[in-house]
Write a protein that holds these residues in place. Structure first.
Motif, PDB file in Angstrom:
ATOM      1  N   ASP A  24       2.813   8.140   3.769  1.00 30.85           N
ATOM      2  CA  ASP A  24       2.050   7.993   5.099  1.00 30.85           C
ATOM      3  C   ASP A  24       2.722   7.216   6.150  1.00 30.85           C
ATOM      4  O   ASP A  24       3.580   6.203   5.840  1.00 30.85           O
ATOM      5  N   GLY A  25       2.740   7.732   7.338  1.00 27.22           N
ATOM      6  CA  GLY A  25       3.668   7.015   8.460  1.00 27.22           C
ATOM      7  C   GLY A  25       3.378   5.669   8.516  1.00 27.22           C
ATOM      8  O   GLY A  25       4.216   4.838   8.991  1.00 27.22           O
ATOM      9  N   ASP A  26       2.017   5.147   8.575  1.00 32.28           N
ATOM     10  CA  ASP A  26       1.612   3.853   8.734  1.00 32.28           C
ATOM     11  C   ASP A  26       2.091   2.793   7.471  1.00 32.28           C
ATOM     12  O   ASP A  26       2.546   1.847   7.836  1.00 32.28           O
ATOM     13  N   GLN A  27       2.028   3.425   6.586  1.00 33.39           N
ATOM     14  CA  GLN A  27       2.541   2.692   5.216  1.00 33.39           C
ATOM     15  C   GLN A  27       4.079   2.454   5.263  1.00 33.39           C
ATOM     16  O   GLN A  27       4.623   1.410   4.999  1.00 33.39           O
ATOM     17  N   SER A  86       8.540   4.518  14.369  1.00 25.47           N
ATOM     18  CA  SER A  86       7.147   3.993  13.831  1.00 25.47           C
ATOM     19  C   SER A  86       5.828   4.807  14.201  1.00 25.47           C
ATOM     20  O   SER A  86       6.172   5.611  14.889  1.00 25.47           O
ATOM     21  N   GLY A  87       4.897   4.555  13.542  1.00 26.21           N
ATOM     22  CA  GLY A  87       3.730   5.381  13.439  1.00 26.21           C
ATOM     23  C   GLY A  87       3.405   6.338  12.657  1.00 26.21           C
ATOM     24  O   GLY A  87       3.908   6.626  11.821  1.00 26.21           O
ATOM     25  N   GLY A  88       2.256   6.971  12.660  1.00 28.53           N
ATOM     26  CA  GLY A  88       1.831   8.122  11.664  1.00 28.53           C
ATOM     27  C   GLY A  88       2.563   9.355  12.023  1.00 28.53           C
ATOM     28  O   GLY A  88       2.291  10.368  10.982  1.00 28.53           O
ATOM     29  N   ARG A 105       9.165   7.673   1.359  1.00 28.44           N
ATOM     30  CA  ARG A 105      10.028   6.592   0.810  1.00 28.44           C
ATOM     31  C   ARG A 105      10.032   6.587  -0.688  1.00 28.44           C
ATOM     32  O   ARG A 105       8.565   6.595  -1.203  1.00 28.44           O
ATOM     33  N   VAL A 106      10.876   6.720  -1.428  1.00 32.08           N
ATOM     34  CA  VAL A 106      10.746   6.718  -2.900  1.00 32.08           C
ATOM     35  C   VAL A 106      11.310   5.361  -3.614  1.00 32.08           C
ATOM     36  O   VAL A 106      12.193   4.889  -3.055  1.00 32.08           O
ATOM     37  N   THR A 151       0.902  -1.108  -0.020  1.00 34.12           N
ATOM     38  CA  THR A 151      -0.182  -0.035  -0.034  1.00 34.12           C
ATOM     39  C   THR A 151       0.756   1.335   0.021  1.00 34.12           C
ATOM     40  O   THR A 151       1.622   1.475   0.789  1.00 34.12           O
ATOM     41  N   VAL A 152       0.625   2.238  -1.047  1.00 33.52           N
ATOM     42  CA  VAL A 152       1.537   3.200  -1.214  1.00 33.52           C
ATOM     43  C   VAL A 152       0.632   4.578  -1.327  1.00 33.52           C
ATOM     44  O   VAL A 152      -0.539   4.409  -1.501  1.00 33.52           O
ATOM     45  N   SER A 153       1.287   5.596  -1.184  1.00 37.03           N
ATOM     46  CA  SER A 153       0.716   7.091  -1.430  1.00 37.03           C
ATOM     47  C   SER A 153       0.320   7.278  -2.835  1.00 37.03           C
ATOM     48  O   SER A 153      -0.660   7.533  -3.296  1.00 37.03           O
ATOM     49  N   LEU A 154       1.437   7.324  -3.854  1.00 39.66           N
ATOM     50  CA  LEU A 154       1.238   7.687  -5.352  1.00 39.66           C
ATOM     51  C   LEU A 154       1.988   6.672  -6.139  1.00 39.66           C
ATOM     52  O   LEU A 154       2.851   5.986  -5.524  1.00 39.66           O
ATOM     53  N   THR A 155       1.265   6.341  -7.356  1.00 40.75           N
ATOM     54  CA  THR A 155       1.831   5.621  -8.174  1.00 40.75           C
ATOM     55  C   THR A 155       1.845   6.350  -9.697  1.00 40.75           C
ATOM     56  O   THR A 155       2.432   5.807 -10.370  1.00 40.75           O
ATOM     57  N   GLU A 156       1.223   7.559  -9.677  1.00 45.32           N
ATOM     58  CA  GLU A 156       1.193   8.214 -11.043  1.00 45.32           C
ATOM     59  C   GLU A 156       1.808   9.537 -11.155  1.00 45.32           C
ATOM     60  O   GLU A 156       1.725  10.127 -10.100  1.00 45.32           O
ATOM     61  N   PRO A 157       2.337   9.951 -12.142  1.00 40.71           N
ATOM     62  CA  PRO A 157       3.120  11.251 -12.153  1.00 40.71           C
ATOM     63  C   PRO A 157       1.821  12.584 -12.135  1.00 40.71           C
ATOM     64  O   PRO A 157       0.805  12.038 -12.274  1.00 40.71           O
TER      65      PRO A 157
END
Length: 473
Positions: free
Chosen positions: A402-405, A422-424, A461-462, A335-341
């Motif tokens: 996201d911190g949890d991610q 750890s954590g959000g 994280r990239v 689970t990530v935050s972004l996947t598209e330009p």
């Protein structure tokens, strides 16, 4: 050394349980008795071969190679070690950086390997074999007739770089950055000769045994990041950023294991290995070595160095980027935050969830953080704006903000030696923005951060796709 003690040390080395004292005993014995060293190598070669044979099918072409390893031979090449590495269930990698494990696993098991003359897992070269790929160039100017371009495969021979920086990718995920002016010769798989100039190399565990020869020394890597500098008169300096390397003076035959955070120079007259002040700024190729081809604005690259840990790096003036994993195979979805330009404002980033599918990908990962020192006193912290960008040599396929991610991905995508919060609390905050270019190579950041008394940490994280990299195949 009596037979009982000999076999105790042999068994300890084979199963990786030698402690530092036993390792030093073994190395001392090797230095005093060349026949003992040869006997140890023969015993270990046979032991590896006998262990490797049951792991192979009868029709496997490697059976004959392993059988040859059981026969007496003047060659130090131990094919069976490669067989065992490929076929045995993988063991958890030793973390080389705690004091206790460093005193046992590194200084012991691997130090013993040095004295054996390197029966490592690099294969013998074919005459027409390409040895490396030109992965990236920055303002590169080549001397002589040999002009190289990104993506070009390179075989045996001399590479003369007049100016600029060039990264070469070898098999086993070994990377080498050459800084011009420099003269590098590719000798064979995992073996180079630096005639002049500077190089920086990153060697993962599977590439252990990678060698750099100079006029005065032989440098053998033990799975680490290190730099070698050769002056016009042959003066050789070796600096170890992470892990260990073995350095042998060709003049004095002195052998030393050089630990991270150490640098040695080879004395011109006696050939003695002399310690010198460790300086990471001597080598400029670290960013390119780790796939970061450009940084701009208030972003700086954290070059590998002893004991480096993001939790301890506080910088009130810059965002800091840390290299984490390289050519790691994705075995599960994340689970990530972004996947598209695109351009993403605060409402489009915070608590956003997308899925990064494994799809047999291999990835590099990087951590970008802002971690200010605690503000003095109890005054309300000042808000600061940080604008910067970073470009990579491969496309970005996902960003975790996201911190949890982040916490959920730390174990697989984070660096093993790093200690993560750890954590959000690590999440991007409500006023932060980022932009991913259409070619997925450049990430622009616009962060509004506070020099908070507590919980000022912000991280993302990239994830960069290196599936098409020659070293990832």
């Amino acid at each position: 050394m009596n037979d009982e003690r000999f076999y105790e040390l042999l068994e300890g080395y084979a199963d990786g349980t030698l402690d530092e004292e036993a390792s030093r005993e073994l190395l001392t014995a090797f230095s005093a008795d060349a026949d003992l060293k040869a006997r140890f190598l023969d015993e270990l070669r046979i032991q590896n071969s006998l262990l490797g044979l049951p792991l192979l099918d009868e029709a496997d072409r490697r059976v004959s190679e392993v059988m040859q390893c059981i026969l007496p031979s003047t060659s130090s090449r131990d094919v069976s070690a490669a067989v065992l590495s490929a076929l045995r269930p993988s063991k958890p990698l030793v973390r080389w950086y705690s004091v206790v494990q460093k005193a046992t696993a590194i200084a012991a098991a691997i130090a013993a390997v040095i004295a054996l003359g390197w029966f490592v897992m690099w294969s013998l070269p074919r005459a027409d074999e390409s040895l490396a790929t030109v992965a990236h160039q920055i303002d590169a100017t080549w001397s002589g007739d040999r002009k190289l371009a990104p993506g070009e495969r390179v075989g045996k021979g001399r590479l003369r770089l007049a100016a600029g920086v060039v990264r070469l990718d070898f098999a086993k995920d070994v990377r080498l950055t050459l800084e011009g002016p420099a003269d590098l010769e590719l000798i064979g798989p995992g073996e180079t000769r630096l005639h002049s100039g500077k190089l920086t190399a990153n060697v993962p565990p599977e590439g252990i045994g990678f060698q750099v020869h100079t006029e005065r020394a032989k440098v053998v890597d033990l799975g680490t990041t290190f730099g070698v500098s050769v002056g016009t008169n042959g003066a050789t300096d070796v600096a170890v950023y992470e892990g260990l390397v073995a350095v042998t003076s060709l003049a004095s035959r002195e052998e030393k294991v050089i630990e991270e955070g150490s640098e040695v120079t080879i004395n011109e007259g006696s050939g003695a290995l002399k310690p010198r002040q460790f300086n990471t700024r001597t080598f400029r190729g670290a960013e390119v070595l780790f796939g970061v081809v450009n940084t701009g604005g208030k972003i700086r690259f954290a070059a590998p160095q002893p004991g480096l840990n993001p939790a301890d790096v506080m910088d009130a003036d810059n965002l800091v980027i840390f290299p984490e994993r390289f050519a790691t195979k994705l075995r599960t979805d994340f689970t990530v935050s972004l996947t598209e330009p695109g351009d993403y404002g605060p409402d489009e980033i915070v608590r956003r969830e997308e899925t990064l599918h494994a799809e047999k990908r291999r990835v590099n990962t990087y951590l970008i953080q802002y971690s200010p020192p605690p503000a003095e006193g109890t005054a309300k912290p000042d808000s600061m704006r940080f604008v910067g960008e970073v470009s990579f040599d491969r496309p970005i396929i996902a960003i975790i903000a996201d911190g949890d991610q982040l916490t959920a991905s730390d174990e697989v995508l984070g660096k093993k030696r790093f200690v993560y919060s750890s954590g959000g609390g690590r999440s991007l905050k409500s006023r932060d923005r980022l932009s991913l270019s259409q070619d997925r190579r450049t990430l622009k950041l616009d962060w509004q951060v506070e020099q908070a008394i507590e919980h000022g940490l912000v991280q993302i994280r990239v994830i960069v796709d290196v599936s098409d990299s020659p070293t990832a195949r």
